[in-house]
Scaffold this active site. Structure first.
Site, PDB file in Angstrom:
ATOM      1  N   PHE A  74       0.823  -1.202   0.000  1.00 20.78           N
ATOM      2  CA  PHE A  74       0.000   0.000   0.000  1.00 20.78           C
ATOM      3  C   PHE A  74       0.859   1.256   0.000  1.00 20.78           C
ATOM      4  CE2 PHE A  74      -2.465  -3.293   2.108  1.00 20.78           C
ATOM      5  CZ  PHE A  74      -3.738  -3.144   1.578  1.00 20.78           C
ATOM      6  N   ASP A  75       0.470   2.234  -0.803  1.00 23.91           N
ATOM      7  CA  ASP A  75       0.945   3.586  -0.593  1.00 23.91           C
ATOM      8  C   ASP A  75       0.355   4.065   0.732  1.00 23.91           C
ATOM      9  OD1 ASP A  75       2.020   6.206  -1.329  1.00 23.91           O
ATOM     10  OD2 ASP A  75      -0.070   6.756  -1.638  1.00 23.91           O
ATOM     11  N   LEU A  76       0.900   5.153   1.283  1.00 19.89           N
ATOM     12  CA  LEU A  76       0.406   5.643   2.574  1.00 19.89           C
ATOM     13  C   LEU A  76      -0.481   6.884   2.421  1.00 19.89           C
ATOM     14  CD1 LEU A  76       0.518   5.200   5.670  1.00 19.89           C
ATOM     15  CD2 LEU A  76       2.407   6.848   5.701  1.00 19.89           C
ATOM     16  N   ASP A 104      -3.120   5.828  -4.636  1.00 17.69           N
ATOM     17  CA  ASP A 104      -4.098   6.872  -4.929  1.00 17.69           C
ATOM     18  C   ASP A 104      -3.662   7.797  -6.042  1.00 17.69           C
ATOM     19  OD1 ASP A 104      -3.250   9.808  -3.316  1.00 17.69           O
ATOM     20  OD2 ASP A 104      -2.060   7.992  -3.077  1.00 17.69           O
TER      21      ASP A 104
END
Length: 215
Positions: A8-10, A165
């Site tokens: 995951f990106d944060l 995102d």
């Protein structure tokens, strides 16, 4: 080979830091450059390393270094007041973990600030590894951060999905040859995803339970 690893990106994916980032950019630009910068312009680079973003406005390394210092100091000072949780993220990560998925974080942020956000929203127990800005010399949208995470977790691209995102996240996944997913609570408009073509588009992270079980 089935997907068993979720990276995951944060910022903008697990944690809503848009107001935080905009505030710190505007403070930095005013203090160091004496210039205003709009929220729209700041968010255009949301998800890119700060050195890249600041380097777009000056070629002077000393000025970039001062911008980094001012930004990081301000960002830490206001972090816990301005960082926000996204709805359902914690419960969906819990469901994914219970389903047996291994998970990690791949972000363009420095590790100390990454861990501030992880601790603030009690997410320490979900992730096996954190690949941060200082862990690779080359950053998103190039594949190196994802390749480093997969190396640490000893998994292949065929076993891995990256959730982000921004278009830089999806392009990074394409370059690393992993499956990709874009979250629809992103700052970026729908036509962005038409252009970069993520494998999945998510309204909630728990959709992955069905999508990956049925693949």
């Amino acid at each position: 080979m089935s997907i068993n690893t979720l990276l995951f990106d944060l910022d903008g994916t697990l944690i809503d830091t848009r107001q935080l980032v905009v505030a710190s950019f505007q403070h930095t630009f005013q203090e160091v450059l004496g210039l205003p910068i709009s929220a729209e312009e700041v968010l255009h680079d949301y998800g890119r390393p700060l050195t890249y973003s600041f380097g777009r406005y000056t070629e002077d390394k000393n000025v970039v270094d001062e911008m980094l210092r001012v930004y990081r100091k301000h960002n830490v000072e206001i972090h816990d007041q301005m960082a926000l949780p996204f709805p359902h993220v914690s419960e969906d990560l819990t469901a994914l973990q219970k389903a047996g998925f291994r998970m990690g974080v791949v972000t363009s942020k420095k590790r100390p600030t990454v861990m501030m956000g992880i601790r603030l929203f009690n997410m320490e127990g979900f992730f096996e590894t954190y690949v941060c800005e200082e862990d690779t010399k080359i950053h998103k949208p190039q594949p190196e951060p994802l390749l480093e995470a997969m190396k640490r977790m000893q998994v292949s691209p065929a076993e891995t999905l990256y959730v982000g995102d921004s278009p830089y996240d999806i392009l990074c996944a394409h370059a690393a040859k992993t499956t990709s997913a874009a979250v629809l609570w992103s700052n970026f408009p729908a036509e962005t995803w038409d252009e970069v073509q993520p494998t999945f588009r998510l309204e909630r992270l728990n959709q992955l339970l069905t999508l990956l079980t049925n693949k």
